[in-house]
Design an enzyme around this catalytic site. Sequence first.
Site, PDB file in Angstrom:
ATOM      1  N   ARG A 119      -0.880 -18.273  -2.700  1.00  0.00           N
ATOM      2  CA  ARG A 119      -0.364 -18.411  -1.429  1.00  0.00           C
ATOM      3  C   ARG A 119      -0.603 -19.657  -1.075  1.00  0.00           C
ATOM      4  N   LYS A 165       0.848  -1.049  -0.173  1.00  0.00           N
ATOM      5  CA  LYS A 165       0.040   0.012  -0.227  1.00  0.00           C
ATOM      6  C   LYS A 165       0.924   1.180   0.071  1.00  0.00           C
ATOM      7  N   HIS A 193     -23.913  15.487   2.776  1.00  0.00           N
ATOM      8  CA  HIS A 193     -23.519  15.874   1.280  1.00  0.00           C
ATOM      9  C   HIS A 193     -22.599  17.149   1.055  1.00  0.00           C
ATOM     10  N   ALA A 217      -5.568 -10.404   6.089  1.00  0.00           N
ATOM     11  CA  ALA A 217      -5.024  -9.908   7.488  1.00  0.00           C
ATOM     12  C   ALA A 217      -6.309  -9.641   8.441  1.00  0.00           C
ATOM     13  N   ALA A 264      -3.444 -12.814 -12.616  1.00  0.00           N
ATOM     14  CA  ALA A 264      -4.377 -11.443 -12.749  1.00  0.00           C
ATOM     15  C   ALA A 264      -4.993 -11.665 -11.389  1.00  0.00           C
ATOM     16  N   GLY A 265      -4.611 -12.164 -10.262  1.00  0.00           N
ATOM     17  CA  GLY A 265      -5.407 -12.034  -9.057  1.00  0.00           C
ATOM     18  C   GLY A 265      -4.986 -10.524  -8.318  1.00  0.00           C
ATOM     19  N   VAL A 266      -5.186 -10.890  -7.128  1.00  0.00           N
ATOM     20  CA  VAL A 266      -5.171  -9.537  -6.231  1.00  0.00           C
ATOM     21  C   VAL A 266      -3.649  -8.928  -6.302  1.00  0.00           C
ATOM     22  N   ILE A 267      -2.745  -9.789  -5.988  1.00  0.00           N
ATOM     23  CA  ILE A 267      -1.333  -9.296  -6.266  1.00  0.00           C
ATOM     24  C   ILE A 267      -0.981  -8.718  -7.410  1.00  0.00           C
TER      25      ILE A 267
HETATM   26  P1  FAD Z   1       1.702 -14.042   8.220  1.00  0.00           P
HETATM   27  O1  FAD Z   1       1.466 -12.704   8.302  1.00  0.00           O
HETATM   28  O2  FAD Z   1       2.155 -14.736   7.019  1.00  0.00           O
HETATM   29  O3  FAD Z   1       2.566 -14.423   9.541  1.00  0.00           O
HETATM   30  C1  FAD Z   1       3.101 -15.458  10.040  1.00  0.00           C
HETATM   31  C2  FAD Z   1       4.303 -15.371  10.683  1.00  0.00           C
HETATM   32  O4  FAD Z   1       4.779 -16.545  11.220  1.00  0.00           O
HETATM   33  C3  FAD Z   1       5.279 -14.764   9.825  1.00  0.00           C
HETATM   34  O5  FAD Z   1       5.920 -13.811  10.517  1.00  0.00           O
HETATM   35  C4  FAD Z   1       6.491 -15.839  10.077  1.00  0.00           C
HETATM   36  O6  FAD Z   1       7.996 -15.537   9.979  1.00  0.00           O
HETATM   37  C5  FAD Z   1       6.194 -16.727  11.299  1.00  0.00           C
HETATM   38  N1  FAD Z   1       6.608 -18.072  11.274  1.00  0.00           N
HETATM   39  C6  FAD Z   1       6.315 -19.006  10.252  1.00  0.00           C
HETATM   40  N2  FAD Z   1       6.770 -20.096  10.881  1.00  0.00           N
HETATM   41  C7  FAD Z   1       7.146 -19.974  12.007  1.00  0.00           C
HETATM   42  C8  FAD Z   1       7.661 -20.930  12.746  1.00  0.00           C
HETATM   43  N3  FAD Z   1       7.815 -22.303  12.823  1.00  0.00           N
HETATM   44  N4  FAD Z   1       8.154 -20.240  14.034  1.00  0.00           N
HETATM   45  C9  FAD Z   1       8.095 -18.952  14.513  1.00  0.00           C
HETATM   46  N5  FAD Z   1       7.564 -18.076  13.623  1.00  0.00           N
HETATM   47  C10 FAD Z   1       7.133 -18.806  12.529  1.00  0.00           C
HETATM   48  N6  FAD Z   1      -4.267  -8.922   3.177  1.00  0.00           N
HETATM   49  C11 FAD Z   1      -5.239  -8.069   3.439  1.00  0.00           C
HETATM   50  O7  FAD Z   1      -6.194  -8.329   4.110  1.00  0.00           O
HETATM   51  N7  FAD Z   1      -5.031  -6.728   2.611  1.00  0.00           N
HETATM   52  C12 FAD Z   1      -4.141  -6.650   1.984  1.00  0.00           C
HETATM   53  O8  FAD Z   1      -4.171  -5.309   1.474  1.00  0.00           O
HETATM   54  C13 FAD Z   1      -3.126  -7.407   1.796  1.00  0.00           C
HETATM   55  N8  FAD Z   1      -2.080  -7.120   0.904  1.00  0.00           N
HETATM   56  C14 FAD Z   1      -1.172  -8.010   0.634  1.00  0.00           C
HETATM   57  C15 FAD Z   1      -0.214  -8.023  -0.363  1.00  0.00           C
HETATM   58  C16 FAD Z   1       0.828  -8.643  -0.459  1.00  0.00           C
HETATM   59  C17 FAD Z   1       2.008  -8.438  -1.295  1.00  0.00           C
HETATM   60  C18 FAD Z   1       0.810  -9.880   0.065  1.00  0.00           C
HETATM   61  C19 FAD Z   1       1.643 -11.086  -0.140  1.00  0.00           C
HETATM   62  C20 FAD Z   1      -0.235 -10.293   1.037  1.00  0.00           C
HETATM   63  C21 FAD Z   1      -1.278  -9.239   1.209  1.00  0.00           C
HETATM   64  N9  FAD Z   1      -2.389  -9.631   2.164  1.00  0.00           N
HETATM   65  C22 FAD Z   1      -3.222  -8.711   2.407  1.00  0.00           C
HETATM   66  C23 FAD Z   1      -2.464 -10.921   2.834  1.00  0.00           C
HETATM   67  C24 FAD Z   1      -2.092 -10.654   4.240  1.00  0.00           C
HETATM   68  O9  FAD Z   1      -0.554 -10.407   4.236  1.00  0.00           O
HETATM   69  C25 FAD Z   1      -2.117 -12.128   4.977  1.00  0.00           C
HETATM   70  O10 FAD Z   1      -3.415 -12.459   4.753  1.00  0.00           O
HETATM   71  C26 FAD Z   1      -1.638 -12.098   6.297  1.00  0.00           C
HETATM   72  O11 FAD Z   1      -0.387 -11.439   6.523  1.00  0.00           O
HETATM   73  C27 FAD Z   1      -1.982 -13.356   7.154  1.00  0.00           C
HETATM   74  O12 FAD Z   1      -1.555 -13.067   8.581  1.00  0.00           O
HETATM   75  P2  FAD Z   1      -1.132 -14.442   9.425  1.00  0.00           P
HETATM   76  O13 FAD Z   1      -1.024 -13.753  10.488  1.00  0.00           O
HETATM   77  O14 FAD Z   1      -2.146 -15.400   9.345  1.00  0.00           O
HETATM   78  O15 FAD Z   1       0.222 -14.962   8.692  1.00  0.00           O
HETATM   79  P1  NAD Z   2      -4.824 -14.850  -6.109  1.00  0.00           P
HETATM   80  O1  NAD Z   2      -5.298 -16.235  -5.910  1.00  0.00           O
HETATM   81  O2  NAD Z   2      -5.450 -13.730  -5.867  1.00  0.00           O
HETATM   82  O3  NAD Z   2      -4.371 -14.547  -7.586  1.00  0.00           O
HETATM   83  C1  NAD Z   2      -3.660 -15.651  -8.425  1.00  0.00           C
HETATM   84  C2  NAD Z   2      -4.000 -15.618  -9.774  1.00  0.00           C
HETATM   85  O4  NAD Z   2      -3.009 -16.508 -10.400  1.00  0.00           O
HETATM   86  C3  NAD Z   2      -5.334 -16.245 -10.021  1.00  0.00           C
HETATM   87  O5  NAD Z   2      -6.095 -15.495 -10.817  1.00  0.00           O
HETATM   88  C4  NAD Z   2      -5.227 -17.688 -10.772  1.00  0.00           C
HETATM   89  O6  NAD Z   2      -6.041 -18.135 -11.775  1.00  0.00           O
HETATM   90  C5  NAD Z   2      -3.702 -17.127 -11.353  1.00  0.00           C
HETATM   91  N1  NAD Z   2      -2.643 -18.415 -11.616  1.00  0.00           N
HETATM   92  C6  NAD Z   2      -2.706 -19.418 -10.910  1.00  0.00           C
HETATM   93  N2  NAD Z   2      -1.491 -20.186 -11.596  1.00  0.00           N
HETATM   94  C7  NAD Z   2      -1.530 -19.677 -12.698  1.00  0.00           C
HETATM   95  C8  NAD Z   2      -0.320 -20.141 -13.816  1.00  0.00           C
HETATM   96  N3  NAD Z   2       0.391 -21.218 -13.898  1.00  0.00           N
HETATM   97  N4  NAD Z   2      -0.360 -19.072 -14.851  1.00  0.00           N
HETATM   98  C9  NAD Z   2      -1.128 -18.229 -14.840  1.00  0.00           C
HETATM   99  N5  NAD Z   2      -1.953 -17.651 -13.778  1.00  0.00           N
HETATM  100  C10 NAD Z   2      -2.046 -18.552 -12.852  1.00  0.00           C
HETATM  101  O7  NAD Z   2      -3.397 -14.920  -5.256  1.00  0.00           O
HETATM  102  P2  NAD Z   2      -2.409 -13.699  -5.383  1.00  0.00           P
HETATM  103  O8  NAD Z   2      -2.461 -12.516  -6.318  1.00  0.00           O
HETATM  104  O9  NAD Z   2      -0.891 -14.285  -5.224  1.00  0.00           O
HETATM  105  O10 NAD Z   2      -2.522 -13.284  -3.839  1.00  0.00           O
HETATM  106  C11 NAD Z   2      -2.241 -14.167  -2.760  1.00  0.00           C
HETATM  107  C12 NAD Z   2      -3.173 -14.160  -1.344  1.00  0.00           C
HETATM  108  O11 NAD Z   2      -2.522 -12.910  -0.976  1.00  0.00           O
HETATM  109  C13 NAD Z   2      -4.292 -13.949  -2.003  1.00  0.00           C
HETATM  110  O12 NAD Z   2      -5.096 -15.103  -1.484  1.00  0.00           O
HETATM  111  C14 NAD Z   2      -5.133 -12.766  -1.321  1.00  0.00           C
HETATM  112  O13 NAD Z   2      -5.945 -12.809  -0.586  1.00  0.00           O
HETATM  113  C15 NAD Z   2      -3.744 -12.207  -0.675  1.00  0.00           C
HETATM  114  N6  NAD Z   2      -3.687 -10.750  -0.857  1.00  0.00           N
HETATM  115  C16 NAD Z   2      -4.570 -10.107  -0.439  1.00  0.00           C
HETATM  116  C17 NAD Z   2      -4.660  -8.490  -0.806  1.00  0.00           C
HETATM  117  C18 NAD Z   2      -5.794  -7.794  -0.535  1.00  0.00           C
HETATM  118  O14 NAD Z   2      -6.758  -7.959   0.471  1.00  0.00           O
HETATM  119  N7  NAD Z   2      -5.756  -6.332  -1.239  1.00  0.00           N
HETATM  120  C19 NAD Z   2      -3.499  -8.095  -1.598  1.00  0.00           C
HETATM  121  C20 NAD Z   2      -2.627  -8.909  -1.932  1.00  0.00           C
HETATM  122  C21 NAD Z   2      -2.488 -10.195  -1.544  1.00  0.00           C
END
Ligand code: FAD
Ligand code: NAD
Length: 493
Positions: free
Chosen positions: A294, A66, A466, A342, A201-204
């Site tokens: 993921r 973000k 408004h 999250a 073409a997902g969220v990321i």
């Molecule tokens: P995580 O955040 O993955 O945290 C797990 C933690 O556990 C990590 O710090 C890891 O190091 C630690 N860990 C793992 N194994 C062990 C172990 N054995 N011992 C000790 N520690 C360990 N979600 C949203 O809602 N909004 C968004 O805008 C959004 N944007 C995102 C953008 C990107 C680029 C990505 C990759 C993800 C995004 N997400 C978003 C998804 C969000 O980040 C995850 O859903 C969220 O972080 C999950 O939280 P969690 O606590 O389950 O796991």
């Molecule tokens: P995603 O599941 O949103 O999108 C993955 C995309 O990749 C899908 O459209 C899928 O059909 C496509 N795909 C899968 N395999 C493929 C292949 N071999 N070739 C071409 N396309 C393929 O996953 P992401 O974008 O990687 O995000 C991962 C997770 O992180 C999501 O579950 C999402 O909830 C979380 N996330 C959330 C936010 C947010 O809330 N704004 C932002 C980023 C990530």
Amino acid sequence: MSGKQAGKQPKSFDVIVIGSGPAGYVAAIRCAQLGFSTACIEQSGSASGKPLLGGTCLNVGCIPSKALLDSSHKFHELREHFASHGIRHGNASGGPSIDVAAMMSRKDQVVGQLTQGVAGLFRSNGVTAISGKGSLLAPDRVRVVDGAGETGELAAKHVILATGSEPMTIAPAPVDQQLIVDSTGALQFDAVPKRLGIIGAGVIGLELGSVWARLGSEVTILEALDDFLPALDRQIAREALKIMGRQGLDIKLGAKVTASKCSKRGKNPVSVTFEDSAGTQQAAFDRLIVAVGRRSVSKGLADPGAGLAIDSRGFVEVDEFCATKLPGVYAVGDLVRGPMLAHKGMEEGVMVAERLAGKKTQVNYELVPFVIYTHPEIAWVGKTEEQLRQEGVECVTGSFPFAASGRALAAHDSEGLVKLVVEKATDRIAGCQIIGASAADLLQQIVIAMEFAASAEDLALTMFSHPALSEVVHEAALAARGHAIHKANRKPR
Ligand code: FAD
Ligand code: NAD
């Protein structure tokens, strides 16, 4: 953690949380607030002996992405839209320029502030942060291996597993974090790639594709599915595809990557082969991001003898209250079923903590809001029109375009629409999909309304300020009842 502890009674806590992402750190703070002695084990940063708290979300996910979305949006606004407000930034050489290093450094500062903020919250709530890799030995025993490889043991009445998720990989495009990167690498580019390829073409893919497109990359997204954002309402998905196309994202649907080749020298650092309806295609990029989903981090999380059940997709098996089948052991966040978000993990963390304290807290999984932070944002909650029809529930919809909102026009931000889905028999709001400016915040009004089982009439009879963007939600509710004021109604209800 010291190996010398062997033979001694292990240090004991009421609750041990493994993982300090949003699910884990929120669970730990809430447990401590409720009076439990609580420890949270985090493996990141353990080489330095100081845990790096906050998980994927704070370090390489929600927050840094973000920060880059906000920086790149400001740059894009300055370059493309400020002139329409009468603001001139021109100089002799033309438009503005981007300092990628400064943008990255600001992002890192935001991340640092928030991760240190979690450490501060741990201190003020009395949560013990432990550096190392945790694993479950038994329902009441946790092993910790610290950064120096020293192993120790802790005891707990309850264990909350919150180890989160990591990027998935695909064989045709192995990640080297140089030319082919995952989402973590894509948050650290040192320059704007001229030609950026993205798989997925997902969220990321859409969020990070937007960042780099706004900064000047030619972005091509290869998506294996024929449908764009299949979970989304079809009308909103079509609108999103159109808008993203106008923004320069070349989204190729039905494109299956079969091979890639990297070459550090030459004109084409990454060559990609993919199949689509026209046959075998080639594309060349300067960088390639793999964003294909993921997977949960459950491997090695528990000793085989501990008996923790993990399903075929790698999720720890839990019931609706995040309890595993092991007594006193819970799992939350990306590690378990449901959307990888999250806020979903945070709510699960709170629920588990409160249920440990004897409360009856539940998570309403029907009302998880989803947001894609592109510009305009795309946000949705509840059911789509198509889903309700498939379930045989009669529904009406009310939609309203941002182009008819005075505030959106004043801001020069009038793309998109709100669509409210309402059960016909009861007038109850069943879902809402929005593409438009501040869609995430606008949607939250609907989430609250739905949590209170509001009807479209309840919203229609509510007074909205408004001129505010919120009025688009009000007008959508009026439209569902056939009497929107600021647009022509198809038929009154
Ligand atoms: P995580 O955040 O993955 O945290 C797990 C933690 O556990 C990590 O710090 C890891 O190091 C630690 N860990 C793992 N194994 C062990 C172990 N054995 N011992 C000790 N520690 C360990 N979600 C949203 O809602 N909004 C968004 O805008 C959004 N944007 C995102 C953008 C990107 C680029 C990505 C990759 C993800 C995004 N997400 C978003 C998804 C969000 O980040 C995850 O859903 C969220 O972080 C999950 O939280 P969690 O606590 O389950 O796991
Ligand atoms: P995603 O599941 O949103 O999108 C993955 C995309 O990749 C899908 O459209 C899928 O059909 C496509 N795909 C899968 N395999 C493929 C292949 N071999 N070739 C071409 N396309 C393929 O996953 P992401 O974008 O990687 O995000 C991962 C997770 O992180 C999501 O579950 C999402 O909830 C979380 N996330 C959330 C936010 C947010 O809330 N704004 C932002 C980023 C990530």
